[in-house]
Design a protein around this motif. Structure first.
Motif, mmCIF file in Angstrom:
data_model
loop_
_atom_site.group_PDB
_atom_site.id
_atom_site.type_symbol
_atom_site.label_atom_id
_atom_site.label_comp_id
_atom_site.label_asym_id
_atom_site.label_seq_id
_atom_site.Cartn_x
_atom_site.Cartn_y
_atom_site.Cartn_z
ATOM 1 N N PRO A 23 0.804 -1.225 0.000
ATOM 2 C CA PRO A 23 0.000 0.000 0.000
ATOM 3 C C PRO A 23 0.836 1.274 0.000
ATOM 4 C CG PRO A 23 0.065 -0.917 2.203
ATOM 5 C CD PRO A 23 0.773 -1.893 1.310
ATOM 6 N N ASP A 24 2.140 1.151 0.254
ATOM 7 C CA ASP A 24 2.994 2.335 0.349
ATOM 8 C C ASP A 24 4.444 1.920 0.135
ATOM 9 O OD1 ASP A 24 3.737 1.094 2.790
ATOM 10 O OD2 ASP A 24 2.240 2.253 3.884
ATOM 11 N N ALA A 25 5.332 2.918 0.116
ATOM 12 C CA ALA A 25 6.733 2.662 -0.199
ATOM 13 C C ALA A 25 7.433 1.850 0.890
ATOM 14 C CB ALA A 25 7.460 3.988 -0.421
ATOM 15 N N ILE A 26 7.096 2.073 2.153
ATOM 16 C CA ILE A 26 7.770 1.324 3.217
ATOM 17 C C ILE A 26 7.407 -0.150 3.125
ATOM 18 C CG2 ILE A 26 5.993 1.700 4.990
ATOM 19 C CD1 ILE A 26 9.783 1.790 5.570
ATOM 20 N N THR A 27 6.179 -0.460 2.759
ATOM 21 C CA THR A 27 5.795 -1.859 2.589
ATOM 22 C C THR A 27 6.480 -2.462 1.368
ATOM 23 O OG1 THR A 27 3.641 -1.300 3.548
ATOM 24 C CG2 THR A 27 3.858 -3.461 2.512
ATOM 25 N N ALA A 28 6.645 -1.670 0.312
ATOM 26 C CA ALA A 28 7.385 -2.153 -0.857
ATOM 27 C C ALA A 28 8.805 -2.540 -0.466
ATOM 28 C CB ALA A 28 7.392 -1.089 -1.943
ATOM 29 N N ARG A 29 9.433 -1.734 0.380
ATOM 30 C CA ARG A 29 10.765 -2.091 0.890
ATOM 31 C C ARG A 29 10.726 -3.431 1.627
ATOM 32 N NH1 ARG A 29 15.106 1.571 1.415
ATOM 33 N NH2 ARG A 29 14.668 3.790 1.020
ATOM 34 N N THR A 42 -0.988 -2.051 -5.302
ATOM 35 C CA THR A 42 -2.427 -2.231 -5.269
ATOM 36 C C THR A 42 -3.164 -0.913 -5.149
ATOM 37 O OG1 THR A 42 -4.155 -2.886 -3.682
ATOM 38 C CG2 THR A 42 -1.936 -2.926 -2.883
ATOM 39 N N GLY A 43 -4.157 -0.706 -6.015
ATOM 40 C CA GLY A 43 -4.983 0.493 -5.922
ATOM 41 C C GLY A 43 -5.818 0.504 -4.653
ATOM 42 N N PHE A 44 -6.241 -0.678 -4.204
ATOM 43 C CA PHE A 44 -6.982 -0.821 -2.948
ATOM 44 C C PHE A 44 -6.138 -0.277 -1.795
ATOM 45 C CE2 PHE A 44 -8.293 -3.051 0.853
ATOM 46 C CZ PHE A 44 -9.661 -3.257 0.730
ATOM 47 N N GLY A 45 -4.861 -0.717 -1.754
ATOM 48 C CA GLY A 45 -3.974 -0.275 -0.689
ATOM 49 C C GLY A 45 -3.560 1.174 -0.824
ATOM 50 N N ALA A 46 -3.330 1.620 -2.065
ATOM 51 C CA ALA A 46 -2.951 3.018 -2.278
ATOM 52 C C ALA A 46 -4.055 3.948 -1.805
ATOM 53 C CB ALA A 46 -2.642 3.255 -3.755
ATOM 54 N N LEU A 51 -5.837 8.026 1.347
ATOM 55 C CA LEU A 51 -7.090 8.711 1.658
ATOM 56 C C LEU A 51 -7.834 8.124 2.853
ATOM 57 C CD1 LEU A 51 -8.595 9.200 -1.931
ATOM 58 C CD2 LEU A 51 -7.123 10.756 -0.633
ATOM 59 N N GLY A 52 -7.521 6.895 3.214
ATOM 60 C CA GLY A 52 -8.275 6.234 4.278
ATOM 61 C C GLY A 52 -9.700 5.936 3.870
ATOM 62 N N THR A 53 -9.913 5.676 2.577
ATOM 63 C CA THR A 53 -11.248 5.429 2.030
ATOM 64 C C THR A 53 -11.257 4.120 1.255
ATOM 65 O OG1 THR A 53 -10.765 6.642 -0.014
ATOM 66 C CG2 THR A 53 -11.702 7.906 1.814
ATOM 67 N N PRO A 54 -12.446 3.614 0.894
ATOM 68 C CA PRO A 54 -12.515 2.392 0.094
ATOM 69 C C PRO A 54 -12.071 2.634 -1.347
ATOM 70 C CG PRO A 54 -14.713 3.264 0.466
ATOM 71 C CD PRO A 54 -13.796 4.074 1.313
ATOM 72 N N ASP A 55 -11.796 1.540 -2.048
ATOM 73 C CA ASP A 55 -11.312 1.602 -3.431
ATOM 74 C C ASP A 55 -12.502 1.742 -4.375
ATOM 75 O OD1 ASP A 55 -9.853 1.410 -5.741
ATOM 76 O OD2 ASP A 55 -9.505 -0.747 -5.601
ATOM 77 N N THR A 62 -2.906 11.242 -11.507
ATOM 78 C CA THR A 62 -1.696 11.886 -10.997
ATOM 79 C C THR A 62 -1.307 11.315 -9.641
ATOM 80 O OG1 THR A 62 -2.278 13.915 -12.167
ATOM 81 C CG2 THR A 62 -0.633 14.094 -10.431
ATOM 82 N N GLU A 63 -2.285 11.108 -8.771
ATOM 83 C CA GLU A 63 -1.990 10.540 -7.454
ATOM 84 C C GLU A 63 -1.459 9.115 -7.568
ATOM 85 O OE1 GLU A 63 -5.103 12.512 -4.345
ATOM 86 O OE2 GLU A 63 -5.990 11.473 -6.061
ATOM 87 N N MET A 64 -2.056 8.334 -8.454
ATOM 88 C CA MET A 64 -1.616 6.942 -8.610
ATOM 89 C C MET A 64 -0.217 6.865 -9.208
ATOM 90 S SD MET A 64 -3.691 4.535 -7.502
ATOM 91 C CE MET A 64 -3.702 3.074 -8.557
ATOM 92 N N THR A 65 0.072 7.662 -10.210
ATOM 93 C CA THR A 65 1.404 7.587 -10.805
ATOM 94 C C THR A 65 2.465 8.179 -9.876
ATOM 95 O OG1 THR A 65 0.934 9.618 -12.075
ATOM 96 C CG2 THR A 65 0.609 7.522 -13.197
ATOM 97 N N THR A 66 2.094 9.167 -9.078
ATOM 98 C CA THR A 66 3.013 9.669 -8.056
ATOM 99 C C THR A 66 3.310 8.585 -7.034
ATOM 100 O OG1 THR A 66 2.277 11.956 -8.312
ATOM 101 C CG2 THR A 66 3.332 11.395 -6.228
ATOM 102 N N HIS A 67 2.274 7.851 -6.642
ATOM 103 C CA HIS A 67 2.435 6.741 -5.704
ATOM 104 C C HIS A 67 3.392 5.700 -6.276
ATOM 105 C CE1 HIS A 67 0.843 5.057 -1.976
ATOM 106 N NE2 HIS A 67 0.747 3.872 -2.557
ATOM 107 N N ALA A 68 3.224 5.387 -7.554
ATOM 108 C CA ALA A 68 4.102 4.417 -8.220
ATOM 109 C C ALA A 68 5.540 4.923 -8.261
ATOM 110 C CB ALA A 68 3.594 4.141 -9.630
ATOM 111 N N ARG A 69 5.704 6.205 -8.570
ATOM 112 C CA ARG A 69 7.041 6.782 -8.664
ATOM 113 C C ARG A 69 7.742 6.747 -7.311
ATOM 114 N NH1 ARG A 69 5.411 10.765 -11.114
ATOM 115 N NH2 ARG A 69 5.996 10.200 -13.248
ATOM 116 N N ASP A 70 7.013 7.047 -6.247
ATOM 117 C CA ASP A 70 7.598 6.995 -4.900
ATOM 118 C C ASP A 70 8.056 5.577 -4.564
ATOM 119 O OD1 ASP A 70 7.065 9.686 -4.579
ATOM 120 O OD2 ASP A 70 5.239 9.371 -3.395
#
Length: 287
Positions: A23-29, A42-46, A51-55, A62-70
């Motif tokens: 769901p985030d970069a620390i988990t990817a590590r 995962t978009g569900f996890g992102a 946002l703390g909201t459902p998928d 832009t938010e999703m590709t920024t998440h991927a880039r991070d």
């Protein structure tokens, strides 16, 4: 080597690629540290982590590709990223593909829902016409040009229209030329078996915690002919339980001491986030 080429090499071995969801970069590590060959953004996890909201389609392109880039900045293993529906028409799809390539992911999957989209495990999914989605997938493949990126055709037809339609769409997307197909929304072992039997070639299965498919091992899935398996929510659901338990203990006792055995140390966390690398930079080049 480009991430897509590394993923292609993994696929060519014939061994199933286990890709836990992050769901985030620390988990990817953590996924990389655990020795997995790939990670699933995962978009569900992102959506949950940002946002703390459902998928339900709330994150923008832009938010999703920024998440991927991070995420790509902190891991060396290939990232397979959720790209939802492509975020609009053909021009949006073209931009989505180019943004994900620039972000450094190995593969994206595009689904055949109409907006607002939903997680594949939810009720109320609505589908676009299959032939329309074929054109959208062809648009994505043209948009990548000569740049390395695997395009995955995902169908969410199973919960909406049943297994026969999901298989029909998987065949259509394969015929369109996608690199892999992904029938999402699977909840039963019989559905896994049906897809494995009816859909030839490179394909993905998602094992979602809480349903009977968790009884299948990665070896079982490899024997059935799957190329990649996502464990989209395993890390996320485990983390939520662990944090909830630690906070409950802190509230109850007024100290985190009772949870110490379930924590990493400060030093271990510092190693995970590569603090020594940054300390060395500061020592050599800082004021």
């Amino acid at each position: 080597m480009a991430p897509a080429h590394r993923l292609q090499q993994l696929l060519q071995t014939g061994k199933i690629v286990m890709a836990p969801g992050a769901p985030d970069a620390i988990t990817a590590r953590l996924v990389q540290k655990a020795g997995f060959p790939a990670v699933y953004m995962t978009g569900f996890g992102a959506t949950a982590s940002r946002l703390g909201t459902p998928d339900i389609g709330l994150l923008s392109q832009t938010e999703m590709t920024t998440h991927a880039r991070d995420m790509a900045r902190v891991v060396d293993i290939p990232i397979i990223a959720d790209a939802d529906t492509g975020y609009g028409g053909p021009s949006n799809i073209q931009r989505t593909v180019r943004e994900y390539i620039q972000a450094g992911v190995a593969a994206i999957h595009l689904e055949d829902q109409v907006a607002p989209k939903r997680c594949g495990q939810m009720a109320g999914i609505r589908l676009m016409d299959a032939q329309e989605n074929v054109l959208r997938l062809k648009c994505a493949m043209e948009a990548r040009g000569s740049d390395p990126l695997l395009v995955i055709g995902r169908t969410d037809a199973l919960p909406a229209m049943g297994i026969a339609e999901a298989i029909r769409r998987a065949h259509l997307y394969q015929a369109a030329g996608v690199d892999l197909v992904f029938v999402d929304g699977i909840k039963k072992i019989a559905e896994v078996e049906a897809v494995a039997k009816a859909v030839p070639g490179p394909k993905i299965v998602s094992i979602v915690d809480g349903n009977e498919t968790t009884a299948l091992t990665a070896q079982d899935l490899q024997d059935m002919g799957f190329s990649v398996v996502f464990y989209a929510v395993t890390a996320l659901f485990t983390a939520v339980k662990a944090v909830s338990d630690a906070l409950a203990e802190l509230q109850r006792s007024g100290t985190p001491r009772g949870s110490a055995g379930n924590m990493v140390s400060y030093a271990e966390f510092s190693t995970l986030v590569d603090l020594d690398f940054h300390k060395d930079l500061d020592d050599r080049f800082g004021a």
